[in-house]
Design a protein around this motif. Structure first.
Motif, PDB file in Angstrom:
ATOM      1  N   LYS A   1      79.185  -8.693  -3.222  1.00  0.00           N
ATOM      2  CA  LYS A   1      80.327  -8.739  -3.201  1.00  0.00           C
ATOM      3  C   LYS A   1      81.356  -7.906  -3.557  1.00  0.00           C
ATOM      4  N   ALA A   2      80.744  -6.697  -2.939  1.00  0.00           N
ATOM      5  CA  ALA A   2      81.877  -5.307  -2.978  1.00  0.00           C
ATOM      6  C   ALA A   2      82.029  -5.230  -1.304  1.00  0.00           C
ATOM      7  N   TYR A   3      81.323  -5.561  -1.051  1.00  0.00           N
ATOM      8  CA  TYR A   3      82.094  -5.643   1.015  1.00  0.00           C
ATOM      9  C   TYR A   3      83.129  -6.987   0.659  1.00  0.00           C
ATOM     10  N   ASP A   4      83.387  -8.157   0.136  1.00  0.00           N
ATOM     11  CA  ASP A   4      84.470  -9.661  -0.322  1.00  0.00           C
ATOM     12  C   ASP A   4      85.285  -8.718  -0.763  1.00  0.00           C
ATOM     13  N   ASP A   5      85.585  -8.302  -1.743  1.00  0.00           N
ATOM     14  CA  ASP A   5      86.236  -6.925  -2.387  1.00  0.00           C
ATOM     15  C   ASP A   5      86.997  -5.828  -1.728  1.00  0.00           C
ATOM     16  N   ALA A   6      86.445  -5.008  -0.926  1.00  0.00           N
ATOM     17  CA  ALA A   6      87.068  -4.331  -0.145  1.00  0.00           C
ATOM     18  C   ALA A   6      87.250  -4.664   1.077  1.00  0.00           C
ATOM     19  N   ALA A   7      86.696  -5.807   1.462  1.00  0.00           N
ATOM     20  CA  ALA A   7      87.899  -6.418   2.949  1.00  0.00           C
ATOM     21  C   ALA A   7      89.152  -7.189   1.847  1.00  0.00           C
ATOM     22  N   PHE A   8      89.336  -7.657   0.885  1.00  0.00           N
ATOM     23  CA  PHE A   8      90.997  -7.868   0.080  1.00  0.00           C
ATOM     24  C   PHE A   8      91.098  -7.323   0.246  1.00  0.00           C
ATOM     25  N   LEU A   9      90.754  -5.615  -0.623  1.00  0.00           N
ATOM     26  CA  LEU A   9      91.845  -4.860  -0.038  1.00  0.00           C
ATOM     27  C   LEU A   9      92.446  -4.783   1.124  1.00  0.00           C
ATOM     28  N   ALA A  10      91.466  -4.249   2.365  1.00  0.00           N
ATOM     29  CA  ALA A  10      92.189  -3.402   3.356  1.00  0.00           C
ATOM     30  C   ALA A  10      92.754  -4.341   4.211  1.00  0.00           C
ATOM     31  N   ASP A  11      92.573  -5.979   4.172  1.00  0.00           N
ATOM     32  CA  ASP A  11      93.527  -6.661   4.868  1.00  0.00           C
ATOM     33  C   ASP A  11      94.617  -6.657   3.798  1.00  0.00           C
ATOM     34  N   ASP A  12      94.761  -6.622   2.922  1.00  0.00           N
ATOM     35  CA  ASP A  12      96.487  -7.011   2.306  1.00  0.00           C
ATOM     36  C   ASP A  12      97.011  -5.747   2.821  1.00  0.00           C
ATOM     37  N   SER A  13      96.805  -4.308   3.196  1.00  0.00           N
ATOM     38  CA  SER A  13      97.291  -3.323   3.584  1.00  0.00           C
ATOM     39  C   SER A  13      97.643  -3.659   4.953  1.00  0.00           C
ATOM     40  N   PHE A  14      97.668  -5.337   5.179  1.00  0.00           N
ATOM     41  CA  PHE A  14      98.215  -5.331   6.721  1.00  0.00           C
ATOM     42  C   PHE A  14      99.138  -6.776   7.227  1.00  0.00           C
ATOM     43  N   LYS A  15      99.296  -7.401   5.228  1.00  0.00           N
ATOM     44  CA  LYS A  15      99.395  -8.434   5.649  1.00  0.00           C
ATOM     45  C   LYS A  15     100.615  -8.651   6.404  1.00  0.00           C
ATOM     46  N   TYR A  16     101.951  -8.249   6.324  1.00  0.00           N
ATOM     47  CA  TYR A  16     103.477  -7.949   7.000  1.00  0.00           C
ATOM     48  C   TYR A  16     103.650  -6.748   7.749  1.00  0.00           C
ATOM     49  N   PHE A  17     102.208  -6.557   8.691  1.00  0.00           N
ATOM     50  CA  PHE A  17     102.005  -5.801   9.699  1.00  0.00           C
ATOM     51  C   PHE A  17     102.904  -6.672  10.795  1.00  0.00           C
ATOM     52  N   ASP A  18     103.918  -5.622  11.644  1.00  0.00           N
ATOM     53  CA  ASP A  18     104.658  -6.495  12.436  1.00  0.00           C
ATOM     54  C   ASP A  18     104.915  -5.045  13.638  1.00  0.00           C
ATOM     55  N   TYR A  19     105.725  -5.923  14.764  1.00  0.00           N
ATOM     56  CA  TYR A  19     105.994  -4.665  15.793  1.00  0.00           C
ATOM     57  C   TYR A  19     106.596  -3.364  15.369  1.00  0.00           C
ATOM     58  N   GLY A  20     107.349  -3.493  14.604  1.00  0.00           N
ATOM     59  CA  GLY A  20     107.510  -1.991  13.720  1.00  0.00           C
ATOM     60  C   GLY A  20     106.727  -1.754  13.310  1.00  0.00           C
ATOM     61  N   ALA A  21     105.810  -1.492  12.405  1.00  0.00           N
ATOM     62  CA  ALA A  21     104.989  -1.068  11.887  1.00  0.00           C
ATOM     63  C   ALA A  21     103.603  -0.762  12.872  1.00  0.00           C
ATOM     64  N   LEU A  22     103.313  -1.386  13.839  1.00  0.00           N
ATOM     65  CA  LEU A  22     102.480  -1.356  15.316  1.00  0.00           C
ATOM     66  C   LEU A  22     102.853   0.383  16.316  1.00  0.00           C
TER      67      LEU A  22
END
Length: 169
Positions: free
Chosen positions: A98-119
């Motif tokens: 569960k610790a990994y699942d929660d951490a992965a959710f938070l980490a993935d959330d920071s890439f929610k709107y990752f676009d070419y400008g962010a890259l």
């Protein structure tokens, strides 16, 4: 007369298509000002420097950022030995269940709107984040040219970033 008209028309089309194709590869000029190694001007670098709610999520995000920078930025490459040392240092292998699942959710959330400008901004700030004197994780990524490998397409600016894989128990 018809042949001359067809030739002129085809030349106009060819020039137009080449202009569109070459324009698609160039970055918008207003990005150039903020594509720096300075978090004061590079918003994406500043956001990447902000710690997440948990240390586990922060570790996962750093690994994901390093992977993206190493794979999608021109001339950049992930330093596998430094990445392995970083994972040992932060206890990456101990993040499970569960610790990994929660951490992965938070980490993935920071890439929610990752676009070419962010890259593009990540590529420009790779040296600041991961270079030899990196402020996020030193030495994880060999800095490159500061530009993405793929060309810019304003019709489809979003960059697909796969979510973190579920860790086997």
């Amino acid at each position: 007369m018809k042949t001359g008209f067809r030739f002129a028309f085809s030349m106009v089309i060819a020039v137009g298509l080449s202009t569109v194709a070459s324009g698609a590869a160039q970055l918008p000029s207003y990005w150039r000002k903020s594509m720096t190694n300075d978090p004061a001007t590079n918003y994406f670098v500043a956001q990447s420097m902000k710690p997440l709610a948990s240390a586990d999520a922060q570790a996962l995000r750093v690994v994901k950022l390093a992977s993206i920078a190493g794979e999608q930025c021109k001339g950049s490459a992930v330093n596998r030995k430094a990445l392995q040392a970083y994972k040992i240092q932060v206890g990456y292998s101990k993040i499970k269940g569960k610790a990994y699942d929660d951490a992965a959710f938070l980490a993935d959330d920071s890439f929610k709107y990752f676009d070419y400008g962010a890259l593009a901004h990540l590529c420009a700030g790779t040296d600041y984040l991961f270079g030899p004197d990196g402020h996020l994780a030193p030495g994880l990524v060999k800095p490159g040219k500061g530009l993405p490998k793929a060309s810019y397409d304003p019709r489809n600016p979003y960059v697909r970033v796969s979510p973190l894989m579920k860790k086997p128990l």
